[in-house]
Design a protein around this motif. Structure first.
Motif, PDB file in Angstrom:
ATOM      1  N   THR A 147     -44.372  65.561  41.346  1.00 34.04           N
ATOM      2  CA  THR A 147     -43.678  65.433  42.629  1.00 34.04           C
ATOM      3  C   THR A 147     -43.829  64.018  43.185  1.00 34.04           C
ATOM      4  N   ALA A 148     -45.031  63.477  43.104  1.00 29.87           N
ATOM      5  CA  ALA A 148     -45.273  62.113  43.595  1.00 29.87           C
ATOM      6  C   ALA A 148     -44.461  61.091  42.803  1.00 29.87           C
ATOM      7  N   VAL A 149     -44.404  61.266  41.496  1.00 26.90           N
ATOM      8  CA  VAL A 149     -43.628  60.324  40.672  1.00 26.90           C
ATOM      9  C   VAL A 149     -42.158  60.380  41.061  1.00 26.90           C
ATOM     10  N   PHE A 150     -41.594  61.578  41.125  1.00 26.22           N
ATOM     11  CA  PHE A 150     -40.170  61.685  41.444  1.00 26.22           C
ATOM     12  C   PHE A 150     -39.871  61.242  42.876  1.00 26.22           C
ATOM     13  N   ALA A 151     -40.820  61.440  43.792  1.00 24.73           N
ATOM     14  CA  ALA A 151     -40.628  60.981  45.170  1.00 24.73           C
ATOM     15  C   ALA A 151     -40.649  59.452  45.262  1.00 24.73           C
ATOM     16  N   SER A 152     -41.312  58.806  44.314  1.00 22.67           N
ATOM     17  CA  SER A 152     -41.406  57.343  44.353  1.00 22.67           C
ATOM     18  C   SER A 152     -40.184  56.650  43.727  1.00 22.67           C
ATOM     19  N   LEU A 153     -39.353  57.381  43.011  1.00 24.24           N
ATOM     20  CA  LEU A 153     -38.222  56.759  42.313  1.00 24.24           C
ATOM     21  C   LEU A 153     -37.272  55.981  43.230  1.00 24.24           C
ATOM     22  N   PRO A 154     -36.958  56.485  44.438  1.00 19.62           N
ATOM     23  CA  PRO A 154     -36.061  55.705  45.306  1.00 19.62           C
ATOM     24  C   PRO A 154     -36.627  54.339  45.714  1.00 19.62           C
ATOM     25  N   ALA A 155     -37.933  54.155  45.585  1.00 14.88           N
ATOM     26  CA  ALA A 155     -38.546  52.870  45.949  1.00 14.88           C
ATOM     27  C   ALA A 155     -38.444  51.836  44.818  1.00 14.88           C
ATOM     28  N   LEU A 156     -37.937  52.240  43.667  1.00 12.34           N
ATOM     29  CA  LEU A 156     -37.789  51.294  42.556  1.00 12.34           C
ATOM     30  C   LEU A 156     -36.812  50.194  42.927  1.00 12.34           C
ATOM     31  N   PRO A 157     -37.023  49.012  42.407  1.00 14.61           N
ATOM     32  CA  PRO A 157     -36.029  47.957  42.650  1.00 14.61           C
ATOM     33  C   PRO A 157     -34.740  48.273  41.894  1.00 14.61           C
ATOM     34  N   THR A 158     -33.663  47.687  42.319  1.00 15.41           N
ATOM     35  CA  THR A 158     -32.422  47.822  41.565  1.00 15.41           C
ATOM     36  C   THR A 158     -32.560  46.996  40.284  1.00 15.41           C
ATOM     37  N   ARG A 159     -31.645  47.210  39.366  1.00 14.53           N
ATOM     38  CA  ARG A 159     -31.660  46.424  38.132  1.00 14.53           C
ATOM     39  C   ARG A 159     -31.561  44.941  38.465  1.00 14.53           C
ATOM     40  N   ALA A 160     -30.686  44.592  39.399  1.00 14.41           N
ATOM     41  CA  ALA A 160     -30.503  43.180  39.765  1.00 14.41           C
ATOM     42  C   ALA A 160     -31.799  42.586  40.335  1.00 14.41           C
ATOM     43  N   LYS A 161     -32.452  43.325  41.213  1.00 12.78           N
ATOM     44  CA  LYS A 161     -33.714  42.829  41.793  1.00 12.78           C
ATOM     45  C   LYS A 161     -34.807  42.730  40.737  1.00 12.78           C
ATOM     46  N   LEU A 162     -34.840  43.709  39.834  1.00 14.08           N
ATOM     47  CA  LEU A 162     -35.839  43.677  38.769  1.00 14.08           C
ATOM     48  C   LEU A 162     -35.612  42.462  37.866  1.00 14.08           C
ATOM     49  N   MET A 163     -34.370  42.214  37.500  1.00  9.19           N
ATOM     50  CA  MET A 163     -34.069  41.067  36.639  1.00  9.19           C
ATOM     51  C   MET A 163     -34.406  39.752  37.345  1.00  9.19           C
ATOM     52  N   LYS A 164     -34.200  39.718  38.651  1.00  7.56           N
ATOM     53  CA  LYS A 164     -34.555  38.527  39.404  1.00  7.56           C
ATOM     54  C   LYS A 164     -36.067  38.327  39.398  1.00  7.56           C
ATOM     55  N   LYS A 165     -36.824  39.401  39.605  1.00  7.43           N
ATOM     56  CA  LYS A 165     -38.284  39.312  39.554  1.00  7.43           C
ATOM     57  C   LYS A 165     -38.763  38.839  38.194  1.00  7.43           C
ATOM     58  N   LEU A 166     -38.060  39.269  37.156  1.00  7.55           N
ATOM     59  CA  LEU A 166     -38.425  38.923  35.777  1.00  7.55           C
ATOM     60  C   LEU A 166     -37.869  37.566  35.338  1.00  7.55           C
ATOM     61  N   HIS A 167     -37.079  36.953  36.208  1.00 14.84           N
ATOM     62  CA  HIS A 167     -36.441  35.671  35.880  1.00 14.84           C
ATOM     63  C   HIS A 167     -35.519  35.804  34.679  1.00 14.84           C
ATOM     64  N   GLU A 168     -34.806  36.950  34.623  1.00 14.81           N
ATOM     65  CA  GLU A 168     -33.848  37.196  33.553  1.00 14.81           C
ATOM     66  C   GLU A 168     -32.460  37.155  34.164  1.00 14.81           C
ATOM     67  N   ASN A 169     -31.467  36.997  33.334  1.00 10.74           N
ATOM     68  CA  ASN A 169     -30.116  36.905  33.847  1.00 10.74           C
ATOM     69  C   ASN A 169     -29.424  38.262  33.974  1.00 10.74           C
ATOM     70  N   GLY A 170     -30.083  39.336  33.531  1.00 10.61           N
ATOM     71  CA  GLY A 170     -29.530  40.674  33.689  1.00 10.61           C
ATOM     72  C   GLY A 170     -28.671  41.123  32.527  1.00 10.61           C
ATOM     73  N   ASN A 171     -28.409  40.289  31.572  1.00  4.64           N
ATOM     74  CA  ASN A 171     -27.590  40.687  30.416  1.00  4.64           C
ATOM     75  C   ASN A 171     -28.439  41.267  29.311  1.00  4.64           C
TER      76      ASN A 171
END
Length: 171
Positions: A147-171
Motif C-alpha cells: 500500500t505504501a509503495v503504490f501510494a508513493s507512485l504519484p510522487a514520482l518525477p515525470t519522465r522529462a524531470k527524471l531525464m533532466k535530473k539524470l542529465h539525459e536528453n530523454g531519447n
C-alpha cells in the motif's frame, strides 16, 4: 558529482551488460565484488526517483553491504552460497545468500522498469515502476508495504524531470 551523473544510464547499462556477459558465458563465474560494484553503480538512479524511494535506496544499499560482508574477497556467488549452505547459515538474516535474493529482486525491478520505460513514450513513469514492483517485490511484501509503495507512485518525477535530473536528453 555532476560529471559522474552525466552518463549514469549508460554506465548502468554497460555495467549490467558486463555482469550478464559473465553469467551467460560458457563458463559462468561472477565474483561477489563485481556484483556489489554493479549494484552500487545504480544507487544514484534510485535516488533520482525522489524522496519516497529513499527507503528503497537505503534498503538496497543495506542488502548489497550484507552481501559484500558475507563474502570472502575471492568469492564467486557460487562459492559463497556453497559455503553458507555447508555452514548452515544460508537462511539466517543478513547472510550473503539471503541478501543475494533481495539484490536479485532489485535488479529485476530495475530491468523491468527500464524495459517498460523504453517501450512506452508516456511522460509518466508510474506504470513502469508499478509493473516492475509487481514483478519483483510485491509478492514478498505485506499489505502495508504494498500500500505504501503504490501510494508513493504519484510522487514520482515525470519522465522529462527524471531525464533532466539524470542529465539525459530523454531519447
Amino acid at each position: 558529482m555532476e560529471g559522474k551523473r552525466e552518463k549514469l544510464l549508460t554506465r548502468i547499462a554497460d555495467t549490467m551488460k558486463e555482469l550478464a556477459d559473465c553469467v551467460n558465458s560458457s563458463t559462468p563465474r561472477l565474483e561477489v565484488h563485481r556484483l556489489v560494484h554493479g549494484c552500487r553503480v545504480g544507487y544514484p538512479f534510485v535516488g533520482c526517483l525522489g524522496l519516497p524511494f529513499k527507503f528503497a535506496q537505503m534498503e538496497s544499499s543495506s542488502k548489497v553491504n550484507d552481501l559484500k560482508n558475507g563474502a570472502r574477497p575471492d568469492d564467486t556467488l557460487e562459492t559463497m552460497i556453497d559455503r553458507e549452505i555447508e555452514q548452515e547459515c544460508a537462511k539466517k538474516p543478513y547472510s550473503g545468500s539471503r541478501s543475494l535474493i533481495r539484490v536479485k529482486r532489485s535488479i529485476i525491478m530495475l530491468r523491468v522498469m527500464f524495459e517498460q520505460m523504453l517501450s512506452s513514450r508516456e511522460n509518466s513513469i508510474e506504470g513502469a515502476v508499478s509493473k516492475s514492483y509487481e514483478q519483483s517485490f510485491a509478492a514478498y511484501h505485506g499489505w502495508a508495504t504494498r500500500t505504501a509503495v503504490f501510494a508513493s507512485l504519484p510522487a514520482l518525477p515525470t519522465r522529462a524531470k527524471l531525464m533532466k535530473k539524470l542529465h539525459e536528453n530523454g531519447n
